[in-house]
Design an enzyme around this catalytic site. Structure first.
Site, PDB file in Angstrom:
ATOM      1  N   ASP A 110      52.111  42.320  42.996  1.00  0.00           N
ATOM      2  CA  ASP A 110      51.313  41.205  42.488  1.00  0.00           C
ATOM      3  C   ASP A 110      51.973  40.669  41.220  1.00  0.00           C
ATOM      4  O   ASP A 110      51.363  40.603  40.152  1.00  0.00           O
ATOM      5  CB  ASP A 110      49.872  41.652  42.204  1.00  0.00           C
TER       6      ASP A 110
ATOM      7  N   ASP B 198      43.884  39.655  30.887  1.00  0.00           N
ATOM      8  CA  ASP B 198      43.854  39.376  32.324  1.00  0.00           C
ATOM      9  C   ASP B 198      42.513  39.809  32.904  1.00  0.00           C
ATOM     10  O   ASP B 198      41.994  40.873  32.562  1.00  0.00           O
ATOM     11  CB  ASP B 198      44.991  40.165  32.989  1.00  0.00           C
TER      12      ASP B 198
ATOM     13  N   TYR C 112      35.760  41.431  34.667  1.00  0.00           N
ATOM     14  CA  TYR C 112      35.448  42.411  35.724  1.00  0.00           C
ATOM     15  C   TYR C 112      35.450  43.870  35.276  1.00  0.00           C
ATOM     16  O   TYR C 112      35.446  44.762  36.127  1.00  0.00           O
ATOM     17  CB  TYR C 112      36.465  42.263  36.868  1.00  0.00           C
ATOM     18  N   LEU C 113      35.499  44.137  33.983  1.00  0.00           N
ATOM     19  CA  LEU C 113      35.709  45.526  33.561  1.00  0.00           C
ATOM     20  C   LEU C 113      34.599  46.469  34.022  1.00  0.00           C
ATOM     21  O   LEU C 113      34.853  47.597  34.413  1.00  0.00           O
ATOM     22  CB  LEU C 113      35.876  45.605  32.041  1.00  0.00           C
TER      23      LEU C 113
ATOM     24  N   GLU D 233      41.267  35.375  29.886  1.00  0.00           N
ATOM     25  CA  GLU D 233      41.306  34.757  31.204  1.00  0.00           C
ATOM     26  C   GLU D 233      39.974  35.070  31.855  1.00  0.00           C
ATOM     27  O   GLU D 233      39.791  36.126  32.461  1.00  0.00           O
ATOM     28  CB  GLU D 233      42.432  35.315  32.080  1.00  0.00           C
TER      29      GLU D 233
ATOM     30  N   HIS E  77      50.921  30.334  36.295  1.00  0.00           N
ATOM     31  CA  HIS E  77      51.648  31.100  37.314  1.00  0.00           C
ATOM     32  C   HIS E  77      50.813  31.350  38.560  1.00  0.00           C
ATOM     33  O   HIS E  77      51.294  31.948  39.513  1.00  0.00           O
ATOM     34  CB  HIS E  77      52.079  32.435  36.702  1.00  0.00           C
TER      35      HIS E  77
END
Ligand code: GLC
Ligand code: CA
Length: 615
Positions: A75, A215, A219-220, A257, A322
């Site tokens: 990834d 990044d 979602y942690l 992000e 990206h």
């Protein structure tokens, strides 16, 4: 010709300096694709180091470095197998440390990508965790007996993953992952994990990084009955990192992000005690929508939903990065519209979005590219430029996943676009070679030589922006205009008494020789004269600066009747040429803009003497 060394701005200095990020222009670098110093086909740290001259010449303030950690690269390096090291292909910690020192000497900061949510499934922690249910790391990841827990959590990569749970044969349990199944999520409920991640943050700060792009920040943590995004526990953990920075590393920054609606994203600023910057994700697709619909409302509507942010915070705004042009934060109808307009070929679709670069998205239309950059450089926020987009580089939609937009930087018309002297077959990805965007046609060397190039235009705009600090921190007041194709606003506020910019266009000639050889001259000195009395001046070294920005989103010329009652009596001075326009009165102020035209005016009380500014 060697580069002049610039003084290092004090990174731990007065509060003003600590807020550098509110004025910064960021430049996003894919290390693998930037410059290959040892000709093995892969860009590396020394390669980026060699190109600092270029970035300094371009005039960016900070580099955002994409992941450089050891990784099986399934990834793009976001699948990390060691958080405390550099991938051998990229170099060593020493190389990195040298890069940071040299960047700092030039006044360029470097922010690293920090991937806290997950690791690669090849990470030793995961290998241990999956080996049994009772090993020391058994609880470092998120395990469950069935795959039914947290059904509300959406799958991010819907086109490749069916579920956020994957079965592990050895442990005979499911593990949780928000992204690819080879990227298991770390378990932040486990204090050992949380502590280790804080140690990791300190490790990179000690090496000299100026901060992190966080990044996948939302979602942690997971919790029953929720979508597992933006949870209070997650915010608390980010605040813990912020505290560490405030106590021991002042002046370093966190950039989130967090893909979400404006109000959810703004939560990542906390009360000014969480992230310094957050990407404005919902704005990005609406810029593309507005220019295709030739209407301002997609932009004005999302800006009206954007809350005020705490003192000391800043948005990060961007056109491309990206990843795919993500369409997560738009309605189904808007998504269909954007796909039908911008992804006419199915191969252009990636995940929940479009895998193309800026220039091809705009059908190579330079005026349109200038218009979009004009907005990104003047709307409230710090602009983030994706490498190559300063050249209007192309993409390759025949490459898999997001590799379409990760091809080698095009430095020259030489072999491999001047990126590497390796054999073509050895390159990590082929350079773009089509007749429109190939390195023969689009490259740094050619655009440096040509003062009329897009690269020179953008560089001029960055110089101009630096002379207008109000674009960083000023308020934004929308300007009413009956023509729906016109987007106009005034940025205004008190700014430190820095010199007002004169036209950058006088300095647009390449400085020094040997551009082809990769040597860049000294960046133009900041303007040292104040050609016009801009706004009111007070005795404390503060003055009011006001900049009116007008954009024509239509491909045809348009009239703009601007309602500017507050600025009655002021003279708009066009910033690039310093040409004074007629004084604003109580009546609507009418100007005409060409196709995709844009104009920035400084609003000044006293009209300048034309011969002083023009002659
Ligand atoms: C972020 C990155 C993306 C990556 C994902 C998983 O969204 O920008 O490139 O695939 O996180 O780490
Ligand atoms: Ca290399």
């Amino acid at each position: 010709m060697s580069m002049p060394r610039l003084p290092l701005p004090s990174r731990d200095g007065p509060a003003g300096t600590r807020r550098w990020y509110q004025h910064a222009v960021f430049y996003e670098v894919l290390l693998r694709g930037f410059y290959d110093s040892n000709n093995d086909g892969i860009g590396d740290i020394r390669g980026l180091h060699e190109k600092l001259d270029y970035l300094q010449w371009l005039g960016v303030d900070a580099i955002w470095l994409l992941p450089f950690y050891p990784s099986p690269m399934r990834d793009g390096g976001y699948d990390i197998s060691d958080f405390f090291n550099v991938a051998p292909d990229y170099g060593t910690l020493t190389d990195l440390s040298r890069l940071l020192d040299d960047a700092h000497r030039r006044g360029i900061r470097v922010v690293s990508d920090l991937v806290m949510n997950h690791t690669s499934d090849t990470h030793p922690w995961f290998i241990e965790s999956r080996s049994s249910r009772d090993n020391p790391k058994s609880d470092w990841y998120v395990w469950n007996d069935d795959d039914q827990r947290w059904p509300e959590a959406r799958v991010v990569f819907t086109d490749v993953e069916r579920s956020n749970w994957t079965w592990d044969e050895t442990r005979e349990q499911y593990y949780w992952h928000r992204f690819f199944s080879h990227q298991p999520d770390l378990n932040y409920e486990n204090p050992e994990v949380a502590d280790t991640m804080v140690d990791m943050v300190k490790f990179w700060l000690e090496l000299g990084f100026d901060g992190f792009r966080l990044d996948a920040a939302p979602y942690l943590f997971q919790r029953d009955g929720t979508a597992g995004e933006h949870l209070p526990e997650t915010h608390d953990f980010i605040k813990r990192i912020r505290k560490e920075i405030e106590s021991n590393y002042p002046g370093r920054v966190l950039l989130a992000e967090a893909n979400g609606w404006p109000a959810d994203v703004a939560d990542y600023f906390g009360d000014g005690d969480e992230c310094h910057l957050c990407f404005h994700f919902p704005l990005m697709p609406r810029l593309f929508m507005a220019v295709r619909k030739e209407q301002r409302y997609p932009i004005t509507e999302i800006l009206s939903q954007t809350p005020e942010i705490p003192d000391g915070c800043q948005w990060a705004i961007f056109l491309r990065n990206h990843d795919e042009l993500t369409l997560e934060q738009v309605t189904d109808e808007e998504r269909d519209y954007l796909i039908s307009e911008y992804a006419k070929d199915d191969r252009m679709k990636r995940h929940m979005g479009i895998g193309r670069r800026l220039a091809p998205l705009l059908d190579g239309n330079r005026r349109l590219a200038e218009l979009l950059y004009s907005m990104v450089l003047s709307l409230p926020g710090s602009p983030v430029i994706y490498y190559g987009d300063e050249l209007l580089m192309g993409d390759n939609i025949y490459l898999g996943d997001r590799d379409s937009v990760r091809t080698p930087m095009q430095w020259s018309p030489d072999r491999n676009g001047g990126f590497s002297k390796a054999d073509f077959a050895q390159l990590y990805l082929p350079p773009v070679m089509d007749p429109v965007y190939g390195s023969d046609a689009v490259n740094v060397e050619a655009q440096c030589r040509n003062p009329g190039s897009f690269l020179h235009w953008l560089r001029g705009m960055l110089i101009q922006r630096r002379a207008m600090p109000v674009l960083g921190v000023g308020t934004m007041e929308p300007t009413a205009c009956p023509n729906p194709s016109i987007l106009a606003y005034v940025r205004s506020g008190e700014v430190a008494d820095a010199p007002v910019g004169s036209s950058p266009w006088g300095t647009m000639r390449p400085i020094g020789e040997g551009f082809g050889g990769g040597t860049f001259g000294r960046p133009p000195a900041p303007p040292s004269v104040v050609p016009v009395a801009a706004g009111e001046q007070d005795l404390a070294g503060q003055r009011t600066q006001a900049v009116l920005c007008v954009h024509n989103l239509s491909r045809f010329a348009q009239p703009a009747e601007l309602s500017l009652p507050r600025w009655s009596g002021y003279t708009p001075v066009e910033v690039l040429g310093r040409v004074p326009f007629p004084v604003i009165s109580d009546e609507p102020y009418t100007i005409a803009l060409g196709p995709y035209g844009y104009l920035w005016f400084e609003l000044v009380r006293e009209p300048p003497f034309p011969e002083e500014v023009i002659g």
